[in-house]
Design a protein around this motif. Structure first.
Motif, PDB file in Angstrom:
ATOM      1  N   LYS A  64      -6.904  -2.422   6.702  1.00 23.37           N
ATOM      2  CA  LYS A  64      -5.999  -2.810   7.788  1.00 23.37           C
ATOM      3  C   LYS A  64      -4.627  -2.160   7.610  1.00 23.37           C
ATOM      4  N   ALA A  65      -4.152  -2.156   6.370  1.00 21.50           N
ATOM      5  CA  ALA A  65      -2.845  -1.556   6.097  1.00 21.50           C
ATOM      6  C   ALA A  65      -2.871  -0.054   6.367  1.00 21.50           C
ATOM      7  N   ILE A  66      -3.959   0.604   5.977  1.00 19.47           N
ATOM      8  CA  ILE A  66      -4.099   2.045   6.176  1.00 19.47           C
ATOM      9  C   ILE A  66      -4.092   2.379   7.663  1.00 19.47           C
ATOM     10  N   THR A  67      -4.803   1.589   8.446  1.00 15.37           N
ATOM     11  CA  THR A  67      -4.855   1.822   9.892  1.00 15.37           C
ATOM     12  C   THR A  67      -3.465   1.757  10.504  1.00 15.37           C
ATOM     13  N   PHE A  68      -2.680   0.773  10.072  1.00 16.90           N
ATOM     14  CA  PHE A  68      -1.316   0.629  10.585  1.00 16.90           C
ATOM     15  C   PHE A  68      -0.452   1.811  10.169  1.00 16.90           C
ATOM     16  N   LEU A  69      -0.502   2.184   8.894  1.00 19.33           N
ATOM     17  CA  LEU A  69       0.335   3.267   8.381  1.00 19.33           C
ATOM     18  C   LEU A  69      -0.008   4.601   9.035  1.00 19.33           C
ATOM     19  N   GLU A  70      -1.292   4.832   9.247  1.00 16.07           N
ATOM     20  CA  GLU A  70      -1.708   6.076   9.888  1.00 16.07           C
ATOM     21  C   GLU A  70      -1.223   6.114  11.335  1.00 16.07           C
ATOM     22  N   GLY A  71      -1.282   4.960  12.009  1.00 22.57           N
ATOM     23  CA  GLY A  71      -0.814   4.892  13.382  1.00 22.57           C
ATOM     24  C   GLY A  71       0.673   5.170  13.511  1.00 22.57           C
ATOM     25  N   VAL A  75       0.842  -1.206   0.000  1.00 20.00           N
ATOM     26  CA  VAL A  75       0.000   0.000   0.000  1.00 20.00           C
ATOM     27  C   VAL A  75       0.872   1.250   0.000  1.00 20.00           C
ATOM     28  N   LEU A  76       1.904   1.255   0.838  1.00 18.39           N
ATOM     29  CA  LEU A  76       2.774   2.426   0.915  1.00 18.39           C
ATOM     30  C   LEU A  76       3.515   2.650  -0.397  1.00 18.39           C
ATOM     31  N   ALA A  77       3.992   1.564  -1.008  1.00 24.10           N
ATOM     32  CA  ALA A  77       4.678   1.687  -2.297  1.00 24.10           C
ATOM     33  C   ALA A  77       3.720   2.208  -3.369  1.00 24.10           C
ATOM     34  N   GLY A  78       2.465   1.737  -3.331  1.00 26.23           N
ATOM     35  CA  GLY A  78       1.472   2.206  -4.295  1.00 26.23           C
ATOM     36  C   GLY A  78       1.204   3.694  -4.167  1.00 26.23           C
ATOM     37  N   LEU A  79       1.142   4.181  -2.932  1.00 26.15           N
ATOM     38  CA  LEU A  79       0.916   5.611  -2.716  1.00 26.15           C
ATOM     39  C   LEU A  79       2.114   6.444  -3.173  1.00 26.15           C
ATOM     40  N   TYR A  80       3.315   5.961  -2.884  1.00 24.49           N
ATOM     41  CA  TYR A  80       4.512   6.700  -3.268  1.00 24.49           C
ATOM     42  C   TYR A  80       4.671   6.793  -4.788  1.00 24.49           C
ATOM     43  N   THR A  81       4.238   5.773  -5.513  1.00 22.31           N
ATOM     44  CA  THR A  81       4.447   5.756  -6.963  1.00 22.31           C
ATOM     45  C   THR A  81       3.259   6.335  -7.731  1.00 22.31           C
ATOM     46  N   ALA A  82       2.210   6.766  -7.014  1.00 22.43           N
ATOM     47  CA  ALA A  82       1.091   7.448  -7.675  1.00 22.43           C
ATOM     48  C   ALA A  82       1.459   8.912  -7.879  1.00 22.43           C
ATOM     49  N   ASP A  83       1.236   9.449  -9.060  1.00 19.64           N
ATOM     50  CA  ASP A  83       1.600  10.838  -9.346  1.00 19.64           C
ATOM     51  C   ASP A  83       0.930  11.806  -8.377  1.00 19.64           C
ATOM     52  N   THR A  84      -0.309  11.497  -7.973  1.00 19.67           N
ATOM     53  CA  THR A  84      -1.031  12.381  -7.078  1.00 19.67           C
ATOM     54  C   THR A  84      -0.537  12.278  -5.636  1.00 19.67           C
ATOM     55  N   ARG A  88      -5.050  11.163   6.271  1.00 27.61           N
ATOM     56  CA  ARG A  88      -6.329  11.110   5.560  1.00 27.61           C
ATOM     57  C   ARG A  88      -6.812  12.521   5.231  1.00 27.61           C
ATOM     58  N   GLU A  89      -7.524  12.642   4.114  1.00 25.18           N
ATOM     59  CA  GLU A  89      -8.173  13.911   3.776  1.00 25.18           C
ATOM     60  C   GLU A  89      -9.382  13.618   2.898  1.00 25.18           C
ATOM     61  N   ARG A  90     -10.274  14.585   2.774  1.00 23.15           N
ATOM     62  CA  ARG A  90     -11.461  14.450   1.928  1.00 23.15           C
ATOM     63  C   ARG A  90     -11.274  15.241   0.649  1.00 23.15           C
ATOM     64  N   ASP A  91     -11.660  14.643  -0.479  1.00 15.48           N
ATOM     65  CA  ASP A  91     -11.570  15.375  -1.743  1.00 15.48           C
ATOM     66  C   ASP A  91     -12.875  16.115  -2.000  1.00 15.48           C
ATOM     67  N   GLU A  92     -12.979  16.733  -3.183  1.00 16.38           N
ATOM     68  CA  GLU A  92     -14.148  17.568  -3.481  1.00 16.38           C
ATOM     69  C   GLU A  92     -15.437  16.752  -3.549  1.00 16.38           C
ATOM     70  N   ARG A  93     -15.306  15.439  -3.726  1.00 16.84           N
ATOM     71  CA  ARG A  93     -16.487  14.568  -3.764  1.00 16.84           C
ATOM     72  C   ARG A  93     -16.737  13.920  -2.405  1.00 16.84           C
ATOM     73  N   ARG A  94     -16.066  14.425  -1.379  1.00 17.14           N
ATOM     74  CA  ARG A  94     -16.213  13.942  -0.007  1.00 17.14           C
ATOM     75  C   ARG A  94     -15.712  12.518   0.169  1.00 17.14           C
ATOM     76  N   ARG A  95     -14.915  12.040  -0.772  1.00 16.30           N
ATOM     77  CA  ARG A  95     -14.329  10.716  -0.623  1.00 16.30           C
ATOM     78  C   ARG A  95     -13.081  10.809   0.247  1.00 16.30           C
ATOM     79  N   GLU A  96     -12.855   9.791   1.052  1.00 17.85           N
ATOM     80  CA  GLU A  96     -11.665   9.769   1.897  1.00 17.85           C
ATOM     81  C   GLU A  96     -10.477   9.302   1.074  1.00 17.85           C
ATOM     82  N   ARG A  97      -9.421  10.106   1.099  1.00 24.10           N
ATOM     83  CA  ARG A  97      -8.216   9.776   0.360  1.00 24.10           C
ATOM     84  C   ARG A  97      -7.068   9.597   1.353  1.00 24.10           C
ATOM     85  N   TYR A  98      -6.127   8.743   0.982  1.00 21.96           N
ATOM     86  CA  TYR A  98      -4.966   8.476   1.822  1.00 21.96           C
ATOM     87  C   TYR A  98      -3.746   9.085   1.139  1.00 21.96           C
ATOM     88  N   VAL A  99      -3.023   9.881   1.889  1.00 23.06           N
ATOM     89  CA  VAL A  99      -1.984  10.736   1.314  1.00 23.06           C
ATOM     90  C   VAL A  99      -0.621  10.453   1.928  1.00 23.06           C
TER      91      VAL A  99
END
Length: 244
Positions: A142-149, A112-121, A155-166
């Motif tokens: 589960k992975a997100i919970t660990f990484l956030e901890g 998950v972390l590698a996927g986030l790092y290699t996403a242009d956004t 976490r943040e919300r985009d213009e469509r109120r979707r939760e995004r992981y940054v």
């Protein structure tokens, strides 16, 4: 061939090399393979202490079979941005995830972390991550919970109120500083032993030397991180090709 899949015989050579205590680079040279190939092979199949050639070969065949069955879904996968080679990107993400695994992250968390790092956004939703990694949303959660901890994502919300992981530009700095603090704490504990074991004794001298060494290393890491922090905020230069 160096560029092809590992054979069962090569996996047996890897197992023998691990048993002899050889480094990944040395095993790779013996097989005329990239070190990253050996590292990824070992880490995705139990690690250096639990790697077994027969099980690794069977697991690889199973993964290949599963990918072939999933091939029709790939027809709907959008093309890679900037003309990237999709297979090369996938292989690189696996290598990147393997490095995170070597640092102690669980496999799915590392992916998950590698996927986030290699996403242009630098940010993805749970559904985007699940589709990108071809795993269940529950695994991503589960992975997100660990990484956030661990403070590695936010976490943040985009213009469509979707939760995004940054992955924030400053995450690597914060992680490095946390590592420096943990190293410094080890030095403090070592120095406590000097008084307990008695100054001037061999054991106390050993601990004092360890503490002095760790003091120097942790302070150097923290100082270098502070000096280099701005590098993490450097933006890519936009060219005419990018605009097009």
């Amino acid at each position: 061939m160096p560029g092809g899949r590992l054979t069962q015989q090569e996996r047996q050579q890897i197992a023998l090399g691990l048993a002899d205590g050889l480094a990944y680079a040395e095993i790779a040279r013996g097989l005329d393979r990239p070190t990253s190939t050996i590292t990824r092979e070992v880490m995705r199949n139990g690690g250096p202490t639990a790697y077994r050639a027969d099980l690794a070969h069977r697991a690889t065949e199973h993964r290949a079979h599963r990918r072939r069955r999933a091939a029709p879904r790939d027809l709907n996968t959008p093309p890679q941005a900037h003309g990237r080679d999709a297979e090369a990107v996938r292989e690189y993400e696996e290598t990147f995830a393997t490095v995170f695994m070597q640092s102690g992250l669980p496999k799915m968390t590392a992916r998950v972390l590698a996927g986030l790092y290699t996403a242009d956004t630098g940010s993805l939703t749970a559904s985007e991550l699940a589709g990108r990694l071809q795993v269940s949303p529950a695994s991503v959660s589960k992975a997100i919970t660990f990484l956030e901890g661990q403070g590695l994502i936010r976490r943040e919300r985009d213009e469509r109120r979707r939760e995004r992981y940054v992955v924030d530009d400053d995450v690597m700095y914060q992680s490095t500083m946390a590592s420096a603090r943990a190293t410094a704490h080890l030095g403090e504990v070592a120095r406590q032993g000097v008084g307990i074991l008695g100054p001037g004794t061999p054991a106390a001298a050993r601990l004092e030397n360890i503490a002095r060494f760790i003091d120097f290393v942790s302070e150097s890491i923290a100082r270098a991180a502070d000096q280099a922090r701005e590098i993490l905020h450097t933006k890519a230069e936009t060219t005419s090709d990018d605009v097009t």
